[in-house]
Design a protein around this motif. Structure first.
Motif, short mmCIF file in Angstrom:
data_model
loop_
_atom_site.label_atom_id
_atom_site.label_comp_id
_atom_site.label_asym_id
_atom_site.label_seq_id
_atom_site.Cartn_x
_atom_site.Cartn_y
_atom_site.Cartn_z
N LEU A 438 0.85 -1.19 0.00
CA LEU A 438 0.00 0.00 0.00
C LEU A 438 0.88 1.23 0.00
N GLN A 439 0.64 2.13 -0.97
CA GLN A 439 1.38 3.38 -1.07
C GLN A 439 0.51 4.56 -0.61
N ASN A 440 1.18 5.68 -0.34
CA ASN A 440 0.50 6.95 -0.07
C ASN A 440 -0.44 6.88 1.12
N ALA A 441 0.06 6.31 2.20
CA ALA A 441 -0.70 6.26 3.45
C ALA A 441 0.18 6.70 4.63
N GLY A 442 1.22 7.46 4.34
CA GLY A 442 2.13 7.94 5.38
C GLY A 442 1.71 9.29 5.93
N PRO A 443 2.54 9.88 6.79
CA PRO A 443 2.15 11.12 7.48
C PRO A 443 1.91 12.31 6.55
N LYS A 444 2.62 12.41 5.44
CA LYS A 444 2.43 13.55 4.52
C LYS A 444 1.32 13.30 3.51
N SER A 445 0.76 12.11 3.48
CA SER A 445 -0.29 11.80 2.53
C SER A 445 -1.60 12.45 2.95
N ALA A 446 -2.56 12.45 2.04
CA ALA A 446 -3.87 13.02 2.35
C ALA A 446 -4.55 12.28 3.49
N SER A 447 -4.19 11.01 3.69
CA SER A 447 -4.84 10.20 4.72
C SER A 447 -4.24 10.42 6.11
N GLY A 448 -3.06 11.04 6.19
CA GLY A 448 -2.47 11.37 7.48
C GLY A 448 -1.94 10.21 8.28
#
Length: 572
Positions: A438-448
């Motif tokens: 899973l990508q784009n689920a880190g602190p800087k992502s939209a999901s926080g």
């Protein structure tokens, strides 16, 4: 005018009207409108930070708990004054509670600093509330005592014992696999969480409670007391009394939270098989005092610290069992040869002095001895490699050891939305030997950085009996979850980390023995992909308010996901 001692009680931190005497006079006048007598207005003040909310089920018993704190403060000769802060109810916040932890920490710090109090009792419990309060207290550096909510008691479904929230996930997995009906899952839903308090297992809330006690910020023996037990009220009273005693004999968080006590807390975290979230939170708390937690050091401690606690999600028991089995004190005694014994708690007592006391009964079914541990190595391990140059975390005590040395094909989901759309597609090309990414689920992502690292097993596999497979992401995982799950991959995908460059069909190799996770793609190909990458984050100029502040300032997981500007400024 009152003869209140300067710089103490209501005379502390005066509102500035250009005339200090007038400020005291006006403040006492307004305080008198709340029914305080002149004698009471001369007392030193213990603030009580109340994080209760109608959106926080864990804290619904706080009115009674805070009454007990007030009783203790009065016994100690202080004036208890309660004040509200932000509350973070774990399951009621969107997109995730972590995004608001730093906001609560700022709220706590500034209200402790801005309002007149000589000491403070921090009352929290739900996952992010305790780290937020400890972060704020560390920065304000006013004498402080942490009082936790305490865990829920367990419930029943037929003859089976239930406790939030490992059992939530276990039964949801059965429901997804078609093993239980909709009627059954609805019945279970109402039985998982039936009392006040935090999750009944060694999830993030209980892990942080144990860490707070180990650090010395909570009174000895108070971490595991169930929320509804009378001892919880007695602990509240004792916490109020301890805070009042620190008015004349201050012990500041900076004296309690030290490099040595932080290392003790890591040892206990490892022995508990505790929550992966605790690494982020403890890093943030320690960082407020300039104490670094390196993941290499975590590995060194983990290699020599055994798992001792047989609680879900790692084992079979619950927090109420841990309390009756001996609690944190019993664990500390088993770890004594590995601990720094000269650290102090808010009582002024050293850890060594505490551990000299009679240990009482220890239930070895729940808390193993160091001579016969549940696992010889700690519950958490940090992984490094080209996929996670600054580290990733695996909770090995909750994972399938047959997957510890594994190479598989990556099946990539580019976002949470992509995961939700495709994970149960019958045509999804995936096998149990593959590695879900899973990508784009880190602190800087939209999901926080949500607790989405516990990727659901695709229905086409779970219906065939697959219970676990390797999952990799820059997200977090609930402390109540289990599985062979690699989390907190740093740098994250949203800032261009290697995770963003993984494509379906790539090969990934996991080696827990070598503490490595590698993307088996050559450097030239990765550079080509990096040049073609299009950032997927929302630009800062399209954000506002706290969302802008968070996206702009949040640090990576290895730095505790704190805000850089909240860390101490270098001297000079």
């Amino acid at each position: 005018m009152s003869d209140t001692k300067a710089g103490r009680g209501l005379a502390r931190g005066l509102t500035n009207y250009g005339d200090p005497d007038f400020s005291v006079y006006l403040r006492n006048s307004f305080a008198a409108s709340m029914g305080y007598s002149r004698e009471v207005l001369q007392k030193p003040i213990v603030g009580i930070a109340n994080s209760a909310s109608g959106f926080n089920n864990c804290h619904r018993h706080f009115p009674e708990l805070i009454d007990a704190v007030k009783r203790g403060v009065l016994l100690g000769g202080g004036l208890p004054i309660e004040f509200p802060t932000i509350s973070l109810g774990e399951v009621f916040l969107n997109p995730t509670s972590l995004k608001f932890r730093n906001l609560m920490a700022m709220d706590t710090e500034e209200m402790v600093r801005a309002q007149p109090m000589d000491a403070v009792v921090l009352v929290g419990g739900c996952d992010k509330t305790v780290p937020a309060q400890l972060m704020g207290a560390a920065s304000a550096d006013l004498p402080a005592v942490q009082l936790v909510a305490g865990p829920m008691m367990t419930s029943r479904y037929g003859t089976e014992r239930l406790g939030a929230c490992t059992d939530c996930r276990r039964f949801w997995g059965k429901y997804r696999a078609g093993e239980i009906s909709t009627e059954q899952i609805n019945d279970i839903e109402g039985r998982l969480a039936t009392t006040a308090g935090t999750c009944a297992v060694m999830g993030t809330a209980s892990t942080m409670a144990c860490i707070a006690e180990t650090l010395g910020m909570s009174l000895p023996g108070t971490a595991a007391i169930p929320a509804v037990h009378a001892d919880r009220l007695r602990a509240a009273e004792a916490s109020g009394l301890a805070a009042a005693r620190m008015i004349d004999h201050p012990i500041r968080p900076s004296e309690v939270i030290t490099a040595k006590s932080v290392e003790n807390a890591i040892r206990v975290l490892l022995a508990l098989g505790g929550s992966t979230n605790a690494i982020i939170h403890l890093t943030a708390v320690a960082g407020r005092l300039g104490i670094d937690i390196g993941l290499e050091r975590l590995n060194a401690l983990s290699d020599e610290t055994p798992v001792l606690v047989n609680l879900k999600p790692v084992g079979e028991y619950y927090m109420e069992d841990f309390f009756f089995a001996g609690g944190v004190g019993a664990v500390l005694r088993e770890l004594k040869p590995l601990l720094h014994l000269d650290t102090i708690s808010v009582t002024g007592e050293t850890l060594g002095d505490r551990l000299e006391q009679d240990p009482g009964y220890v239930d070895r079914r729940v808390i193993a001895s160091a001579d016969a541990p549940l696992e010889p190595q700690g519950g958490l391990v940090a992984l490094f490699g080209n996929l996670a140059p600054r580290g990733a975390i695996l909770k090995r005590s909750a994972a399938d050891k047959t997957l510890f040395e594994h190479e598989g094909r990556a099946i990539v989901f580019s976002s949470l939305a992509d995961l939700a759309a495709r994970v149960d597609d019958p045509d999804l090309d995936i096998t149990a030997d593959d590695i879900m990414v899973l990508q784009n689920a880190g602190p800087k992502s939209a999901s926080g950085m949500p607790e989405a690292g516990y990727l659901p097993i695709p229905r086409k596999l779970s219906s065939k009996g697959v219970k676990d497979m390797i999952r990799v992401s820059d997200a977090r995982m609930s402390g109540t979850a289990f599985g062979t799950i690699v989390l907190h991959v740093t740098p994250e995908a949203a800032v261009g980390g290697t995770l963003a460059l993984v494509r379906t069909g790539d090969r990934i190799r996991l080696s827990v023995s070598e503490k490595r996770i590698e993307l088996l793609v050559d450097d030239a190909e990765l550079e080509r992909r990096k040049a073609e990458r299009q950032p997927e984050t929302v630009p800062l100029d399209q954000r506002r308010g706290y969302d802008w502040l968070y996206a702009s300032e949040v640090l990576q997981a290895d730095e505790g996901c704190d805000f850089g500007f909240l860390k101490p400024r270098p001297e000079g």
